[in-house]
Design a protein around this motif. Sequence first.
Motif, PDB file in Angstrom:
ATOM      1  N   LEU A   7     -17.772  -2.524 -20.218  1.00 27.14           N
ATOM      2  CA  LEU A   7     -17.495  -2.004 -21.554  1.00 27.14           C
ATOM      3  C   LEU A   7     -17.887  -0.523 -21.657  1.00 27.14           C
ATOM      4  O   LEU A   7     -17.158   0.276 -22.258  1.00 27.14           O
ATOM      5  CB  LEU A   7     -18.242  -2.830 -22.596  1.00 27.14           C
ATOM      6  N   ALA A   8     -19.005  -0.150 -21.070  1.00 30.64           N
ATOM      7  CA  ALA A   8     -19.431   1.250 -21.072  1.00 30.64           C
ATOM      8  C   ALA A   8     -18.442   2.114 -20.278  1.00 30.64           C
ATOM      9  O   ALA A   8     -18.114   3.231 -20.697  1.00 30.64           O
ATOM     10  CB  ALA A   8     -20.831   1.380 -20.483  1.00 30.64           C
ATOM     11  N   ALA A   9     -17.958   1.603 -19.149  1.00 31.02           N
ATOM     12  CA  ALA A   9     -16.971   2.354 -18.360  1.00 31.02           C
ATOM     13  C   ALA A   9     -15.662   2.502 -19.124  1.00 31.02           C
ATOM     14  O   ALA A   9     -15.018   3.556 -19.073  1.00 31.02           O
ATOM     15  CB  ALA A   9     -16.741   1.654 -17.025  1.00 31.02           C
ATOM     16  N   LEU A  10     -15.256   1.465 -19.854  1.00 32.12           N
ATOM     17  CA  LEU A  10     -14.036   1.560 -20.659  1.00 32.12           C
ATOM     18  C   LEU A  10     -14.212   2.554 -21.805  1.00 32.12           C
ATOM     19  O   LEU A  10     -13.278   3.294 -22.144  1.00 32.12           O
ATOM     20  CB  LEU A  10     -13.656   0.185 -21.203  1.00 32.12           C
ATOM     21  N   ALA A  11     -15.388   2.583 -22.414  1.00 29.67           N
ATOM     22  CA  ALA A  11     -15.652   3.555 -23.484  1.00 29.67           C
ATOM     23  C   ALA A  11     -15.614   4.974 -22.937  1.00 29.67           C
ATOM     24  O   ALA A  11     -15.068   5.884 -23.584  1.00 29.67           O
ATOM     25  CB  ALA A  11     -17.003   3.266 -24.129  1.00 29.67           C
ATOM     26  N   LEU A  12     -16.161   5.181 -21.762  1.00 28.18           N
ATOM     27  CA  LEU A  12     -16.113   6.501 -21.140  1.00 28.18           C
ATOM     28  C   LEU A  12     -14.672   6.874 -20.793  1.00 28.18           C
ATOM     29  O   LEU A  12     -14.249   8.023 -20.996  1.00 28.18           O
ATOM     30  CB  LEU A  12     -16.992   6.527 -19.888  1.00 28.18           C
ATOM     31  N   ARG A  43      -2.726  14.228 -22.724  1.00 32.82           N
ATOM     32  CA  ARG A  43      -3.804  13.332 -23.152  1.00 32.82           C
ATOM     33  C   ARG A  43      -3.471  11.879 -22.850  1.00 32.82           C
ATOM     34  O   ARG A  43      -4.314  11.113 -22.401  1.00 32.82           O
ATOM     35  CB  ARG A  43      -4.080  13.509 -24.642  1.00 32.82           C
ATOM     36  N   GLY A  44      -2.216  11.492 -23.094  1.00 29.94           N
ATOM     37  CA  GLY A  44      -1.797  10.121 -22.812  1.00 29.94           C
ATOM     38  C   GLY A  44      -1.856   9.801 -21.328  1.00 29.94           C
ATOM     39  O   GLY A  44      -2.260   8.698 -20.938  1.00 29.94           O
ATOM     40  N   GLY A  45      -1.476  10.751 -20.493  1.00 34.36           N
ATOM     41  CA  GLY A  45      -1.530  10.535 -19.051  1.00 34.36           C
ATOM     42  C   GLY A  45      -2.949  10.390 -18.540  1.00 34.36           C
ATOM     43  O   GLY A  45      -3.245   9.530 -17.710  1.00 34.36           O
ATOM     44  N   VAL A  46      -3.838  11.222 -19.064  1.00 31.91           N
ATOM     45  CA  VAL A  46      -5.243  11.131 -18.662  1.00 31.91           C
ATOM     46  C   VAL A  46      -5.842   9.814 -19.140  1.00 31.91           C
ATOM     47  O   VAL A  46      -6.575   9.143 -18.395  1.00 31.91           O
ATOM     48  CB  VAL A  46      -6.043  12.338 -19.203  1.00 31.91           C
ATOM     49  N   ALA A  73      -4.473   6.989 -16.968  1.00 27.98           N
ATOM     50  CA  ALA A  73      -5.064   7.019 -15.630  1.00 27.98           C
ATOM     51  C   ALA A  73      -6.515   6.545 -15.648  1.00 27.98           C
ATOM     52  O   ALA A  73      -6.939   5.763 -14.780  1.00 27.98           O
ATOM     53  CB  ALA A  73      -4.982   8.431 -15.055  1.00 27.98           C
ATOM     54  N   ALA A  74      -7.288   6.968 -16.627  1.00 27.18           N
ATOM     55  CA  ALA A  74      -8.702   6.598 -16.688  1.00 27.18           C
ATOM     56  C   ALA A  74      -8.870   5.109 -16.971  1.00 27.18           C
ATOM     57  O   ALA A  74      -9.666   4.425 -16.306  1.00 27.18           O
ATOM     58  CB  ALA A  74      -9.416   7.430 -17.751  1.00 27.18           C
ATOM     59  N   LEU A  75      -8.131   4.593 -17.957  1.00 25.63           N
ATOM     60  CA  LEU A  75      -8.232   3.165 -18.256  1.00 25.63           C
ATOM     61  C   LEU A  75      -7.713   2.324 -17.096  1.00 25.63           C
ATOM     62  O   LEU A  75      -8.290   1.282 -16.767  1.00 25.63           O
ATOM     63  CB  LEU A  75      -7.465   2.835 -19.538  1.00 25.63           C
ATOM     64  N   GLY A  76      -6.635   2.759 -16.476  1.00 22.65           N
ATOM     65  CA  GLY A  76      -6.100   2.037 -15.320  1.00 22.65           C
ATOM     66  C   GLY A  76      -7.090   1.998 -14.170  1.00 22.65           C
ATOM     67  O   GLY A  76      -7.253   0.979 -13.504  1.00 22.65           O
ATOM     68  N   PHE A  77      -7.767   3.104 -13.940  1.00 25.77           N
ATOM     69  CA  PHE A  77      -8.768   3.168 -12.876  1.00 25.77           C
ATOM     70  C   PHE A  77      -9.894   2.183 -13.121  1.00 25.77           C
ATOM     71  O   PHE A  77     -10.288   1.426 -12.232  1.00 25.77           O
ATOM     72  CB  PHE A  77      -9.310   4.601 -12.788  1.00 25.77           C
ATOM     73  N   TRP A 126     -12.047   5.847 -22.338  1.00 20.63           N
ATOM     74  CA  TRP A 126     -11.342   6.101 -23.592  1.00 20.63           C
ATOM     75  C   TRP A 126     -11.531   7.551 -24.036  1.00 20.63           C
ATOM     76  O   TRP A 126     -10.650   8.145 -24.660  1.00 20.63           O
ATOM     77  CB  TRP A 126     -11.855   5.134 -24.663  1.00 20.63           C
ATOM     78  N   HIS A 127     -12.678   8.122 -23.711  1.00 20.21           N
ATOM     79  CA  HIS A 127     -12.973   9.510 -24.087  1.00 20.21           C
ATOM     80  C   HIS A 127     -12.629  10.497 -22.974  1.00 20.21           C
ATOM     81  O   HIS A 127     -12.918  11.688 -23.110  1.00 20.21           O
ATOM     82  CB  HIS A 127     -14.444   9.648 -24.491  1.00 20.21           C
ATOM     83  N   ALA A 128     -11.999  10.050 -21.924  1.00 18.84           N
ATOM     84  CA  ALA A 128     -11.623  10.938 -20.820  1.00 18.84           C
ATOM     85  C   ALA A 128     -10.704  12.074 -21.262  1.00 18.84           C
ATOM     86  O   ALA A 128     -10.880  13.207 -20.799  1.00 18.84           O
ATOM     87  CB  ALA A 128     -10.999  10.141 -19.686  1.00 18.84           C
ATOM     88  N   PRO A 129      -9.727  11.839 -22.142  1.00 15.21           N
ATOM     89  CA  PRO A 129      -8.899  12.982 -22.580  1.00 15.21           C
ATOM     90  C   PRO A 129      -9.712  14.064 -23.288  1.00 15.21           C
ATOM     91  O   PRO A 129      -9.429  15.260 -23.126  1.00 15.21           O
ATOM     92  CB  PRO A 129      -7.887  12.348 -23.533  1.00 15.21           C
ATOM     93  N   ASP A 130     -10.712  13.683 -24.058  1.00 16.73           N
ATOM     94  CA  ASP A 130     -11.557  14.675 -24.719  1.00 16.73           C
ATOM     95  C   ASP A 130     -12.394  15.444 -23.704  1.00 16.73           C
ATOM     96  O   ASP A 130     -12.615  16.644 -23.852  1.00 16.73           O
ATOM     97  CB  ASP A 130     -12.478  14.009 -25.738  1.00 16.73           C
TER      98      ASP A 130
END
Length: 144
Positions: free
Chosen positions: A31-36, A59-62, A65-69, A38-42
């Motif tokens: 959950l912490a990794a998903l929250a991080l 922003r959508g691509g980032v 990519a982050a959530l997929g990773f 989620w804020h990857a575009p910022d």
Amino acid sequence: MEHLTRPWRLYGELAGRATRRELAGFDLTLLAALALAWHAPDLAAPWLGALDLRPEMARGGVLLAALGFVLLFGAAPGVAVHARRLHDAERSGWWLLLPIAAPLLLLLPGTRGANRYGADPRGSERAAPVPAAESVPEPLRAAC
């Protein structure tokens, strides 16, 4: 701290048992990794400005990519720790395929001592107490 790292180290190990604490530790770190993620575009905004892309696309691509990773690398350890948790409750890992029953079964307390899936992950302190030799009557001590 072991309950936070063990599920990630045993990412492909379906055999054995896992405690509720281990499952909760895994779920919280995911959950912490998903929250991080989620804020990857910022977090990537300063670098995205240098690209010649529309801001919403970048922003959508980032974000994708982050959530997929996170989900890609969390899937195998997630299935493994949830299956081991079901093993601790004397259930097969196949119960994970039932979307309604599986979350309820994960909350069940584990069986005491060893079961058909392995030794108790909580150690011997949770096993049934063994009487000391002094507390066993003399006739029963001779029979052992």
